[in-house]
Write a protein that holds these residues in place. Structure first.
Motif, mmCIF file in Angstrom:
data_model
loop_
_atom_site.group_PDB
_atom_site.id
_atom_site.type_symbol
_atom_site.label_atom_id
_atom_site.label_comp_id
_atom_site.label_asym_id
_atom_site.label_seq_id
_atom_site.Cartn_x
_atom_site.Cartn_y
_atom_site.Cartn_z
ATOM 1 N N SER A 36 0.850 -1.188 0.000
ATOM 2 C CA SER A 36 0.000 0.000 0.000
ATOM 3 C C SER A 36 0.887 1.239 0.000
ATOM 4 C CB SER A 36 -0.924 0.002 1.222
ATOM 5 O OG SER A 36 -0.173 0.063 2.413
ATOM 6 N N HIS A 37 0.430 2.285 -0.648
ATOM 7 C CA HIS A 37 1.172 3.531 -0.748
ATOM 8 C C HIS A 37 0.461 4.613 0.062
ATOM 9 C CE1 HIS A 37 3.852 1.979 -3.848
ATOM 10 N NE2 HIS A 37 2.795 1.391 -4.365
ATOM 11 N N ASP A 38 1.202 5.640 0.436
ATOM 12 C CA ASP A 38 0.644 6.731 1.240
ATOM 13 C C ASP A 38 -0.541 7.422 0.577
ATOM 14 O OD1 ASP A 38 2.506 6.267 3.215
ATOM 15 O OD2 ASP A 38 3.900 7.795 2.498
ATOM 16 N N ASP A 39 -0.595 7.387 -0.742
ATOM 17 C CA ASP A 39 -1.689 8.068 -1.450
ATOM 18 C C ASP A 39 -2.955 7.212 -1.524
ATOM 19 O OD1 ASP A 39 -1.053 6.144 -3.329
ATOM 20 O OD2 ASP A 39 -0.590 7.553 -4.929
ATOM 21 N N GLY A 40 -2.955 6.038 -0.874
ATOM 22 C CA GLY A 40 -4.131 5.173 -0.866
ATOM 23 C C GLY A 40 -4.161 4.144 -1.982
ATOM 24 N N SER A 41 -3.179 4.176 -2.871
ATOM 25 C CA SER A 41 -3.137 3.199 -3.953
ATOM 26 C C SER A 41 -2.445 1.921 -3.485
ATOM 27 C CB SER A 41 -2.400 3.782 -5.169
ATOM 28 O OG SER A 41 -1.049 4.042 -4.841
ATOM 29 N N PHE A 42 -2.645 0.849 -4.231
ATOM 30 C CA PHE A 42 -2.047 -0.445 -3.931
ATOM 31 C C PHE A 42 -1.355 -0.968 -5.179
ATOM 32 C CE2 PHE A 42 -5.626 -0.087 -1.071
ATOM 33 C CZ PHE A 42 -5.082 -0.488 0.139
ATOM 34 N N PHE A 43 -0.377 -1.807 -4.958
ATOM 35 C CA PHE A 43 0.331 -2.462 -6.050
ATOM 36 C C PHE A 43 0.569 -3.893 -5.605
ATOM 37 C CE2 PHE A 43 4.284 -3.619 -8.269
ATOM 38 C CZ PHE A 43 3.905 -3.338 -9.563
ATOM 39 N N PHE A 44 0.323 -4.854 -6.477
ATOM 40 C CA PHE A 44 0.604 -6.233 -6.104
ATOM 41 C C PHE A 44 1.211 -6.977 -7.275
ATOM 42 C CE2 PHE A 44 -3.608 -6.831 -7.909
ATOM 43 C CZ PHE A 44 -3.591 -8.115 -8.436
ATOM 44 N N TRP A 45 1.950 -8.037 -6.938
ATOM 45 C CA TRP A 45 2.562 -8.884 -7.948
ATOM 46 C C TRP A 45 2.630 -10.305 -7.419
ATOM 47 C CZ3 TRP A 45 5.225 -5.054 -5.344
ATOM 48 C CH2 TRP A 45 6.180 -5.470 -4.438
ATOM 49 N N ARG A 46 2.771 -11.237 -8.339
ATOM 50 C CA ARG A 46 2.897 -12.650 -7.975
ATOM 51 C C ARG A 46 4.179 -12.842 -7.173
ATOM 52 N NH1 ARG A 46 0.752 -13.122 -13.385
ATOM 53 N NH2 ARG A 46 -1.077 -14.479 -13.324
ATOM 54 N N GLN A 47 4.089 -13.623 -6.110
ATOM 55 C CA GLN A 47 5.259 -13.850 -5.264
ATOM 56 C C GLN A 47 6.400 -14.496 -6.051
ATOM 57 O OE1 GLN A 47 5.805 -12.691 -2.209
ATOM 58 N NE2 GLN A 47 7.876 -13.484 -2.428
ATOM 59 N N ASP A 48 6.076 -15.370 -6.987
ATOM 60 C CA ASP A 48 7.136 -16.021 -7.759
ATOM 61 C C ASP A 48 7.821 -15.065 -8.740
ATOM 62 O OD1 ASP A 48 5.083 -15.824 -9.609
ATOM 63 O OD2 ASP A 48 5.115 -17.920 -10.193
ATOM 64 N N ARG A 49 7.295 -13.846 -8.886
ATOM 65 C CA ARG A 49 7.917 -12.840 -9.753
ATOM 66 C C ARG A 49 8.605 -11.750 -8.934
ATOM 67 N NH1 ARG A 49 4.277 -10.196 -13.767
ATOM 68 N NH2 ARG A 49 6.273 -9.449 -14.493
ATOM 69 N N ALA A 50 8.759 -11.951 -7.620
ATOM 70 C CA ALA A 50 9.333 -10.922 -6.750
ATOM 71 C C ALA A 50 10.739 -10.515 -7.211
ATOM 72 C CB ALA A 50 9.368 -11.410 -5.305
ATOM 73 N N ARG A 51 11.542 -11.485 -7.601
ATOM 74 C CA ARG A 51 12.901 -11.167 -8.060
ATOM 75 C C ARG A 51 12.849 -10.319 -9.330
ATOM 76 N NH1 ARG A 51 17.480 -12.367 -10.778
ATOM 77 N NH2 ARG A 51 19.362 -12.930 -9.656
ATOM 78 N N GLU A 52 11.951 -10.660 -10.223
ATOM 79 C CA GLU A 52 11.799 -9.911 -11.475
ATOM 80 C C GLU A 52 11.385 -8.459 -11.186
ATOM 81 O OE1 GLU A 52 8.846 -10.014 -15.310
ATOM 82 O OE2 GLU A 52 9.289 -11.893 -14.303
ATOM 83 N N VAL A 53 10.487 -8.270 -10.243
ATOM 84 C CA VAL A 53 10.046 -6.918 -9.871
ATOM 85 C C VAL A 53 11.212 -6.136 -9.289
ATOM 86 C CG1 VAL A 53 8.564 -5.607 -8.304
ATOM 87 C CG2 VAL A 53 7.638 -7.563 -9.536
ATOM 88 N N LEU A 54 11.971 -6.766 -8.391
ATOM 89 C CA LEU A 54 13.120 -6.106 -7.788
ATOM 90 C C LEU A 54 14.154 -5.723 -8.840
ATOM 91 C CD1 LEU A 54 14.653 -5.183 -5.276
ATOM 92 C CD2 LEU A 54 15.578 -7.497 -5.112
ATOM 93 N N MET A 55 14.459 -6.643 -9.736
ATOM 94 C CA MET A 55 15.450 -6.347 -10.777
ATOM 95 C C MET A 55 14.948 -5.275 -11.740
ATOM 96 S SD MET A 55 17.959 -8.016 -9.765
ATOM 97 C CE MET A 55 19.107 -7.783 -11.092
ATOM 98 N N GLY A 56 13.634 -5.169 -11.922
ATOM 99 C CA GLY A 56 13.066 -4.120 -12.757
ATOM 100 C C GLY A 56 13.310 -2.734 -12.193
ATOM 101 N N LEU A 57 13.480 -2.637 -10.872
ATOM 102 C CA LEU A 57 13.772 -1.351 -10.245
ATOM 103 C C LEU A 57 15.203 -0.909 -10.514
ATOM 104 C CD1 LEU A 57 12.098 -1.913 -6.765
ATOM 105 C CD2 LEU A 57 11.237 -0.525 -8.656
ATOM 106 N N TYR A 58 16.067 -1.862 -10.787
ATOM 107 C CA TYR A 58 17.490 -1.576 -10.962
ATOM 108 C C TYR A 58 17.748 -0.501 -12.012
ATOM 109 C CZ TYR A 58 22.417 -2.239 -11.993
ATOM 110 O OH TYR A 58 23.750 -2.033 -12.205
#
Length: 88
Positions: A36-58
Motif C-alpha cells: 500500500s502507498h501513502d496516497d491510498g493506492s495499492f500495487f501487487f505482484w505474484r510472489q514467484d515474480r518478486a525477483r523480477e520486480v526487484l530487478m526491474g527497479l534496478y
C-alpha cells in the motif's frame, strides 16, 4: 496501461476480501505480495515474480541518481534512556 477492473471489498470471516477477475490470470492458492502507498493506492505482484520486480527497479533510476553522493540528512538527537524499559 492494461485493462481496468472494478470490484468491491467484502467480508469473509473476520477478514476483508477482494474478488479478482479470472482475466488477471491468477490461480487459486497463488501467493501475491501487496504494497500500500501513502496516497491510498495499492500495487501487487505474484510472489514467484518478486525477483523480477526487484530487478526491474534496478534500471529505473535516472543516470544522475546520487551522482553527488548520498549526503547525510540532519537528525534530531534522541533520548534512548527509556528504550530498554519499553522493549521488555
Amino acid at each position: 496501461m492494461g485493462e481496468e477492473y472494478k470490484s468491491k471489498v467484502f467480508k469473509s470471516g473476520n477478514s476483508l476480501a477482494l474478488r479478482l477477475p479470472k482475466a488477471l490470470g491468477l490461480e487459486e492458492g497463488e501467493e501475491v505480495t501487496l504494497v500500500s502507498h501513502d496516497d491510498g493506492s495499492f500495487f501487487f505482484w505474484r510472489q514467484d515474480r518478486a525477483r523480477e520486480v526487484l530487478m526491474g527497479l534496478y534500471g529505473s533510476m535516472s543516470a544522475g541518481f546520487m551522482a553527488d553522493g548520498r549526503d547525510d540528512t540532519a537528525q534530531d538527537d534522541r533520548d534512548w534512556s527509556h528504550a530498554a524499559t519499553q522493549a521488555a
